[in-house]
Design an enzyme around this catalytic site. Structure first.
Site, PDB file in Angstrom:
ATOM      1  N   CYS A 108       9.433  18.004   0.757  1.00 34.92           N
ATOM      2  CA  CYS A 108       8.949  16.662   1.043  1.00 34.92           C
ATOM      3  C   CYS A 108       9.596  16.218   2.363  1.00 34.92           C
ATOM      4  O   CYS A 108      10.821  16.220   2.483  1.00 34.92           O
ATOM      5  CB  CYS A 108       9.378  15.766  -0.125  1.00 34.92           C
ATOM      6  SG  CYS A 108       9.017  14.036   0.123  1.00 34.92           S
ATOM      7  N   CYS A 115      10.400   2.443   7.402  1.00 37.44           N
ATOM      8  CA  CYS A 115       8.956   2.265   7.235  1.00 37.44           C
ATOM      9  C   CYS A 115       8.606   0.800   7.449  1.00 37.44           C
ATOM     10  O   CYS A 115       9.383  -0.096   7.118  1.00 37.44           O
ATOM     11  CB  CYS A 115       8.551   2.698   5.824  1.00 37.44           C
ATOM     12  SG  CYS A 115       6.766   2.671   5.554  1.00 37.44           S
ATOM     13  N   CYS A 119       6.312  -1.690   0.804  1.00 39.99           N
ATOM     14  CA  CYS A 119       5.833  -1.682  -0.583  1.00 39.99           C
ATOM     15  C   CYS A 119       6.992  -2.144  -1.473  1.00 39.99           C
ATOM     16  O   CYS A 119       8.151  -1.790  -1.231  1.00 39.99           O
ATOM     17  CB  CYS A 119       5.382  -0.280  -0.985  1.00 39.99           C
ATOM     18  SG  CYS A 119       4.034   0.344   0.054  1.00 39.99           S
ATOM     19  N   CYS A 122       9.513   0.451  -2.991  1.00 38.43           N
ATOM     20  CA  CYS A 122       9.923   1.582  -2.158  1.00 38.43           C
ATOM     21  C   CYS A 122      11.110   1.179  -1.299  1.00 38.43           C
ATOM     22  O   CYS A 122      11.047   0.221  -0.528  1.00 38.43           O
ATOM     23  CB  CYS A 122       8.775   2.047  -1.279  1.00 38.43           C
ATOM     24  SG  CYS A 122       9.233   3.418  -0.223  1.00 38.43           S
ATOM     25  N   GLY A 187       8.687   6.771   5.612  1.00 36.31           N
ATOM     26  CA  GLY A 187       7.709   6.448   6.653  1.00 36.31           C
ATOM     27  C   GLY A 187       6.264   6.552   6.216  1.00 36.31           C
ATOM     28  O   GLY A 187       5.945   7.078   5.148  1.00 36.31           O
ATOM     29  N   GLU A 188       5.400   6.008   7.060  1.00 38.05           N
ATOM     30  CA  GLU A 188       3.960   6.055   6.828  1.00 38.05           C
ATOM     31  C   GLU A 188       3.361   7.012   7.868  1.00 38.05           C
ATOM     32  O   GLU A 188       3.352   6.700   9.067  1.00 38.05           O
ATOM     33  CB  GLU A 188       3.372   4.638   6.959  1.00 38.05           C
ATOM     34  CG  GLU A 188       1.867   4.556   7.081  1.00 38.05           C
ATOM     35  CD  GLU A 188       1.092   5.338   6.003  1.00 38.05           C
ATOM     36  OE1 GLU A 188       1.462   5.260   4.811  1.00 38.05           O
ATOM     37  OE2 GLU A 188       0.127   6.021   6.371  1.00 38.05           O
ATOM     38  N   SER A 219       0.369  11.867   2.708  1.00 38.98           N
ATOM     39  CA  SER A 219       0.250  10.746   1.769  1.00 38.98           C
ATOM     40  C   SER A 219       0.300   9.433   2.540  1.00 38.98           C
ATOM     41  O   SER A 219       1.219   9.196   3.317  1.00 38.98           O
ATOM     42  CB  SER A 219       1.403  10.814   0.763  1.00 38.98           C
ATOM     43  OG  SER A 219       1.331   9.743  -0.144  1.00 38.98           O
ATOM     44  N   SER A 242      -1.903   6.324  -1.793  1.00 38.11           N
ATOM     45  CA  SER A 242      -1.082   5.575  -2.752  1.00 38.11           C
ATOM     46  C   SER A 242      -1.834   4.316  -3.144  1.00 38.11           C
ATOM     47  O   SER A 242      -1.873   3.343  -2.394  1.00 38.11           O
ATOM     48  CB  SER A 242       0.264   5.224  -2.112  1.00 38.11           C
ATOM     49  OG  SER A 242       0.928   6.421  -1.765  1.00 38.11           O
ATOM     50  N   LEU A 243      -2.454   4.348  -4.322  1.00 37.95           N
ATOM     51  CA  LEU A 243      -3.302   3.235  -4.747  1.00 37.95           C
ATOM     52  C   LEU A 243      -2.502   2.253  -5.604  1.00 37.95           C
ATOM     53  O   LEU A 243      -2.414   1.066  -5.301  1.00 37.95           O
ATOM     54  CB  LEU A 243      -4.512   3.796  -5.509  1.00 37.95           C
ATOM     55  CG  LEU A 243      -5.575   2.807  -5.942  1.00 37.95           C
ATOM     56  CD1 LEU A 243      -6.194   2.075  -4.761  1.00 37.95           C
ATOM     57  CD2 LEU A 243      -6.686   3.530  -6.737  1.00 37.95           C
ATOM     58  N   HIS A 244      -1.959   2.735  -6.684  1.00 38.45           N
ATOM     59  CA  HIS A 244      -1.005   1.999  -7.527  1.00 38.45           C
ATOM     60  C   HIS A 244      -1.558   0.802  -8.293  1.00 38.45           C
ATOM     61  O   HIS A 244      -0.841   0.226  -9.121  1.00 38.45           O
ATOM     62  CB  HIS A 244       0.235   1.550  -6.737  1.00 38.45           C
ATOM     63  CG  HIS A 244       0.964   2.656  -6.052  1.00 38.45           C
ATOM     64  ND1 HIS A 244       1.100   3.917  -6.591  1.00 38.45           N
ATOM     65  CD2 HIS A 244       1.608   2.709  -4.851  1.00 38.45           C
ATOM     66  CE1 HIS A 244       1.791   4.687  -5.757  1.00 38.45           C
ATOM     67  NE2 HIS A 244       2.100   3.991  -4.691  1.00 38.45           N
TER      68      HIS A 244
HETATM   69  N1  SAH Z   1       3.925   5.970   3.167  1.00 36.95           N
HETATM   70  C1  SAH Z   1       3.327   7.040   2.424  1.00 36.95           C
HETATM   71  C2  SAH Z   1       4.268   8.192   2.108  1.00 36.95           C
HETATM   72  C3  SAH Z   1       5.670   7.860   1.651  1.00 36.95           C
HETATM   73  S1  SAH Z   1       5.880   7.236   0.005  1.00 36.95           S
HETATM   74  C4  SAH Z   1       2.668   6.499   1.160  1.00 36.95           C
HETATM   75  O1  SAH Z   1       2.847   5.332   0.868  1.00 36.95           O
HETATM   76  O2  SAH Z   1       1.955   7.251   0.502  1.00 36.95           O
HETATM   77  C5  SAH Z   1       5.427   8.566  -1.056  1.00 36.95           C
HETATM   78  C6  SAH Z   1       4.997   8.112  -2.441  1.00 36.95           C
HETATM   79  O3  SAH Z   1       6.124   7.655  -3.215  1.00 36.95           O
HETATM   80  C7  SAH Z   1       4.010   6.954  -2.429  1.00 36.95           C
HETATM   81  O4  SAH Z   1       2.974   7.195  -3.362  1.00 36.95           O
HETATM   82  C8  SAH Z   1       4.890   5.807  -2.845  1.00 36.95           C
HETATM   83  O5  SAH Z   1       4.130   4.726  -3.288  1.00 36.95           O
HETATM   84  C9  SAH Z   1       5.754   6.461  -3.875  1.00 36.95           C
HETATM   85  N2  SAH Z   1       6.951   5.710  -4.245  1.00 36.95           N
HETATM   86  C10 SAH Z   1       7.803   5.061  -3.435  1.00 36.95           C
HETATM   87  N3  SAH Z   1       8.774   4.455  -4.152  1.00 36.95           N
HETATM   88  C11 SAH Z   1       8.541   4.767  -5.453  1.00 36.95           C
HETATM   89  C12 SAH Z   1       9.205   4.451  -6.681  1.00 36.95           C
HETATM   90  N4  SAH Z   1      10.304   3.687  -6.702  1.00 36.95           N
HETATM   91  N5  SAH Z   1       8.695   4.947  -7.838  1.00 36.95           N
HETATM   92  C13 SAH Z   1       7.584   5.733  -7.828  1.00 36.95           C
HETATM   93  N6  SAH Z   1       6.922   6.062  -6.714  1.00 36.95           N
HETATM   94  C14 SAH Z   1       7.375   5.574  -5.523  1.00 36.95           C
END
Ligand code: SAH
Length: 370
Positions: A108, A115, A119, A122, A187-188, A219, A242-244
């Protein structure tokens, strides 16, 4: 005195070495020697490329930077997961994680220092983005992993030239490298589009690190223009979004990016992406107890994704400081999974791995990948 930093050797595509050698007044076979030195023998300095004359190594070290990222710290987690803290030349630190699974190693990697997208759950967004990484620094993370894998092999008694002791005579020795790359670290990636794509092309190049495109996953938190651009890129990398959450009301609470590109626009873009590329998008869905883990949310997700060939990855939340959500109960995760599967959505429930290192930084998500 040279104010501009030297270009990084690992930031160049293998095909760019020939024109560069020409520019430097060198015969083109030097390019082949350099590329072989960098990616077949994993040279960590110009002096390691012993096929080059000593004066040329000296000349190159004055013009093109070949300095590995410094491995500042290695943190081990129970199940063979290693998190590396790597220091860039300006002192910025980034993380990368090595996750062994079924005889392959998934790495990874990070795309930025911090970033911008903040979110809620994160940790890497909590202090904003310091800077984007260069392509050389992104590739450098994989080189650091290769370096450790080589050291592991040597410790296990495999000869330094690589390969296995019993390999067929004359067969080209192969040095160990990760089997899968996921750009899911700090990062994004689409906030650093050009450098990320350049780095992934170098990782994918047969003359470079030679990792298959389908074993490389980008991602994104849902940066719509990035997805649109990738659809036109003509590459075979995997895309994860990353939809969530299945609606704006919930997604706005988790992900500020949703105010810029709301759910309907994001999903329409993913549908277009599939139409254009024929490539299936994976949606990441982090389950947060009583927030987005109810069956009504599963049903809303099913409606949202109806008719689009895609995959869903459910991830139980890893608790982080500064976010008051908690991980879902196992029976709720399983019920959510079951609901999606019954609606014929290809869904997996991921087990986080390397909990110890996760907890320490609350940043990198460690998962086994399918
Ligand atoms: N910026 C990108 C890639 C980095 S984060 C993105 O958002 O996809 C990689 C993944 O980890 C994303 O799906 C993010 O939402 C998830 N993630 C970050 N913190 C998390 C946490 N505390 N628990 C579960 N997933 C998490």
């Amino acid at each position: 005195m040279n104010a501009t930093p030297h270009p990084s050797a690992w930031g160049l595509l293998p095909e760019e070495w020939k024109p560069l050698c020409k520019e430097l007044g060198l015969p083109s076979f030097r390019a082949t020697q350099i590329v072989t030195g960098l990616y077949q023998t994993f040279a960590l300095s110009w002096n390691d490329i012993t096929t080059l004359p000593v004066e040329l190594r000296e000349q190159l070290s004055q013009t093109i930077d070949l300095t590995p990222l410094e491995i500042a710290h290695i943190q081990h987690a129970g199940d063979d997961v290693r998190k590396l803290l790597l220091r860039c030349q300006d002192g910025a630190c980034i993380e990368t994680v090595m996750i062994p699974s079924k005889g392959r190693l998934t790495q990874c990697i990070s795309s930025q220092v911090g970033c911008n997208f903040r979110c809620a759950f994160c940790a890497s967004g909590q202090r904003g983005c310091v800077r984007s990484l260069t392509a050389g620094e992104i590739v450098g993370q994989v080189m650091a992993a290769c370096q450790l894998m080589r050291a592991d092999q040597q410790a296990a008694g495999v000869p330094a030239t690589g390969g296995t002791p019993s390999r067929t005579p004359g067969a080209k020795p192969t040095l160990p490298r990760p089997g899968n790359i996921v750009v899911m670290g700090m990062g994004e990636p689409f906030d650093n589009y050009d450098n990320v794509l350049r780095a992934l092309r170098i990782l994918n190049d047969q003359k470079g690190i030679n990792i298959g495109a389908r074993h490389i996953t980008i991602s994104t938190c849902g940066v719509v223009p990035g997805i649109q651009r990738l659809a036109e890129e003509g590459v075979q990398f995997e895309l994860s979004v990353s939809l969530h959450a299945p609606n704006d009301e919930l997604r706005n609470q988790l992900m500020p990016v949703n105010r810029r590109w709301p759910v309907a626009e994001l999903i329409a873009t993913c549908r277009d992406y599939f139409e254009k590329t024929g490539r299936i998008v994976t949606f990441e869905y982090t389950l947060v107890k009583d927030f987005n883990d109810r069956l009504q949310h599963a049903d809303a997700l099913i409606r949202l994704l109806r008719g689009m060939p895609c995959k869903v990855n459910l991830i139980p939340l890893s608790p982080v400081d500064g976010f008051d959500g908690t991980p879902p109960l196992e029976r709720d995760s399983l019920a959510f999974l079951d609901r999606l599967l019954k609606a014929k959505l290809a869904t997996t429930l991921r087990k986080s791995r390397g909990k110890e290192v996760d907890a320490a930084c609350g940043q990198l998500r460690l998962r086994t990948l399918t």
